[in-house]
Each structure stands twice: as C-alpha cells, then as structure tokens.
Motif scaffolding. Structure first.
Motif, PDB file in Angstrom:
ATOM      1  N   TRP A 108       8.254  -1.288   9.943  1.00  0.00           N
ATOM      2  CA  TRP A 108       6.960  -1.212  10.626  1.00  0.00           C
ATOM      3  C   TRP A 108       6.268   0.127  10.405  1.00  0.00           C
ATOM      4  CZ3 TRP A 108       5.228  -5.713  11.602  1.00  0.00           C
ATOM      5  CH2 TRP A 108       6.047  -6.742  12.069  1.00  0.00           C
ATOM      6  N   LEU A 111       4.564   0.313   7.144  1.00  0.00           N
ATOM      7  CA  LEU A 111       3.343  -0.493   7.166  1.00  0.00           C
ATOM      8  C   LEU A 111       2.232   0.230   7.915  1.00  0.00           C
ATOM      9  CD1 LEU A 111       1.704  -3.167   6.851  1.00  0.00           C
ATOM     10  CD2 LEU A 111       2.654  -3.836   9.063  1.00  0.00           C
ATOM     11  N   HIS A 114       0.739   2.882   5.881  1.00  0.00           N
ATOM     12  CA  HIS A 114      -0.151   2.266   4.886  1.00  0.00           C
ATOM     13  C   HIS A 114      -1.485   1.889   5.521  1.00  0.00           C
ATOM     14  CE1 HIS A 114      -1.453  -0.291   1.554  1.00  0.00           C
ATOM     15  NE2 HIS A 114      -1.638  -1.269   2.436  1.00  0.00           N
ATOM     16  N   TRP A 264       2.548  -5.428   0.405  1.00  0.00           N
ATOM     17  CA  TRP A 264       2.300  -5.555   1.838  1.00  0.00           C
ATOM     18  C   TRP A 264       1.764  -6.950   2.143  1.00  0.00           C
ATOM     19  CZ3 TRP A 264       4.649  -1.932   4.331  1.00  0.00           C
ATOM     20  CH2 TRP A 264       4.794  -0.672   3.746  1.00  0.00           C
TER      21      TRP A 264
END
Length: 358
Positions: A108, A111, A114, A264
């Motif tokens: 997580w 992510l 990102h 992703w």
C-alpha cells in the motif's frame, strides 16, 4: 477510465477505481465498539441503523457469495484484504498465524507514494510514516486520530526535516509526500509486517507492534523521534496555542512495489468510505448520516443496475470479517418476479443481523 475513489481524509491518497463499477465495497460498515451514549440504552450499533430501503431491497435479491474470515487483531483490516484480493495482490486471503512467518503484505505505501507523484521503482520497499500524537494515559498509550493535529505544510516539513537525518543515519531514505504522509524506503520494509493505521487509531499502539526482528529498530527510532520532537520549536508553538504536539509516528503499508510488467492496477470497484471515516473519528451521528447518504446514492444506483440485469456485487466489511453478496439470477422468470412482489413471497433480509456478523 479510472476515477479516484475519493476518501474523506488526508491520511492516504485515493485509489484509482473503475468508473461506474457495479461492485460496491463499504469499509468498516460497522464497528465492534458500542456507540457512545447508546450502550446505556441497550442499543447496539446495528440496531441504530437508520431506515435503509435500498439496502434492504438489495439484500432481498442478493445472496452471500463469499465470506472473508478473520479477527479484529489481524494487522490488515478486512477491507484492505478485500481490495488486495480484488487485484491479485498478496495479503488478500492470507491469515496470520502469530508464530509462523507472517504472510506477504499488499504494498500500500508504495502505491500511495505513486499516487502522490513519487517514483516507486519495481521491487523497491516502501513504508508510510504518519506523524501523530501519542497520548499518555494512566496505564497505557493512545494514538489519537492524526487529523486532530490539523498539521499544515510548513509545520509538517519542519518536523520532517528534523527527523530525516535520524532515519537516513540507519540507511533509510525519507521523502515528504503530504502533511500527514511521510514515506520511507529501505530493503527491510519488504518483509516487515505492519498494522494498518485504521487498526491503531484510538487504541494502544504498543499492542500493534508485530513480533519481528526489525521491530526492535523501529521501537528505538520511535523513542528517538519522541525525544527529538519533545522541545522542537514547532511543538512549542503548537502547545502555546493549545494544539496537539506531534510526538511520534506510525509506520504502515510496508511492502515492495510490483515487479516489472505488473504495474499499478485500477480497482474494478467503487469504495464508499464515509461510514469508515465517521467510525475512526468516533462520530456516531455522522456514521448514521453516512449510511443514509449511501442508501440514497450508491445503493440506489446498484439497485438500478440490478434491475437491468447487470452482475452487481456488494461487499460489506467490518473489523473482523467481510461478506460479498451477488445476484445468482440476474434475469428472474415471470413467476419469480410475481412472487417477490407478493407480501407472503418476500423474504426480507435484516441488514442489522448481517452487520452484526461482521
């Protein structure tokens, strides 16, 4: 085209989700704690639900497809496990065993980095550091909701700059993402289990530190951060205006970014986050209002999709388990339609009874 699943919080960035998805996920649809002021009346949270005609209508037509079982002590909350399994990430159906090697975790933090515009290279291990206030009680600590800090950019960056050399002296790299989102990178974070911030808010953080060799270093860093920030000018100024000080942090979302070729994902769901955030803030009236708005919005939209024969799904998550419901017969025959319309032919499901099982 993906669209953001917009949370009502600054703790994490929104997920990229599929626009108009017919799978609705509701994190923390109900909590285990009794609402303040209701326990004395013998009223539990499920009984205190407002009238939800759209939800009840869905429960009449949907059947239980899958239960994701767990308990309230797992590091990952049920909705996180559901979302991980939806895109094939690790940690979806894994069950923690306590003494054995913990299961792989969904990445997580990588992510979220990102999503915050940072470069998360494949295989690189990330963690999310949330600046927070740990309240010392008579016999234990409590991690207060980080949003109670009302931390601005200037204050956050000054505190970040103060603690960054401490982590980098241990070989960790730190990057500022947002006032309540500081990121760290280090190879050890790939295998370091970490409890979801949702698990710890309003609770004793000591109980959520996993049994792992790397945790010894993490505890030392937490202690050193507390000493470093104790008399920091930002905290002195905050205390002078009776604002909460930033005296520690919580590390969560640890794991390695997806490998090359995986990339992703876009989540094929819609996430209704308002009840979740209301429970984290301990705002029971807001939780009721969030359910009312859900019933008048996304639940009705799901019902409309069901009426035209689309394969809808509804996932309700609690603190222990999650259940996914779907329609076994998208286009019922004439007799089924007539029977459902008759009072004696309807088997009205109880939302309160289902939520209590979560």
């Amino acid at each position: 085209m993906p669209q953001p699943c917009v949370p009502t919080t600054d703790l994490i960035p929104p997920l990229p989700c599929t626009a108009g998805a017919d799978h609705l996920v509701i994190p923390w649809a109900i909590g285990l704690a009794e609402p303040q002021g209701e326990a004395q009346h013998g009223l539990d949270m499920a009984d205190a639900l407002p009238d939800l005609p759209a939800l009840h209508g869905l429960l009449e037509r949907l059947t239980e497809q899958h239960w994701l079982r767990g308990d309230e002590y797992q590091l990952a909350a049920p909705h996180e496990r559901v979302l991980a399994s939806t895109v094939g990430w690790p940690g979806g159906d894994a069950v923690e065993t306590g003494t054995e090697t913990p299961p792989a975790q969904a990445p997580w933090a990588a992510l979220w980095a990102h999503q915050d515009g940072l470069s998360a290279s494949p295989g690189e291990a990330w963690g999310l550091m949330t600046p927070s206030h740990w309240l010392m009680g008579r016999d234990h600590l409590t991690l207060l909701h980080p949003e109670a800090l009302a931390l601005g950019d200037i204050e956050s960056r000054a505190l970040f700059d103060a603690v960054q050399p401490l982590f980098e002296s241990e070989g960790w790299q730190m990057t500022w993402g947002a006032p309540l989102r500081w990121y760290v990178r280090h190879e050890s974070l790939a295998g370091l289990p970490s409890a979801s911030l949702d698990r710890v808010i309003g609770r004793n953080p000591d109980l959520w530190m996993p049994n792992h060799p790397q945790v010894r270093l993490l505890r030392r860093l937490q202690n050193e951060v507390q000493m470093l920030l104790y008399r920091h000018p930002v905290n002195d100024e905050r205390e002078s205006r009776r604002a909460l000080s930033v005296n520690s942090f919580w590390l969560s979302g640890t794991g390695a970014a997806p490998s090359p070729g995986t990339g992703w994902p876009t989540w094929p769901v819609r996430v209704a986050d308002a009840p979740h955030q209301a429970l984290l803030l301990g705002d029971f009236p807001a939780w009721q209002a969030a359910w009312q708005a859900l019933d008048e919005g996304p639940m009705r939209e799901l019902s409309s999709a069901l009426e035209v024969g689309r394969p809808v799904r509804l996932t309700l998550c609690g603190e222990r388990h999650a259940v996914t419901l779907s329609a076994p017969d998208q286009r019922p025959g004439l007799w089924t339609t007539i029977r459902r319309a008759l009072p004696w032919g309807r088997t009205r499901a109880s939302a309160a009874a289902l939520l209590r099982e979560l």
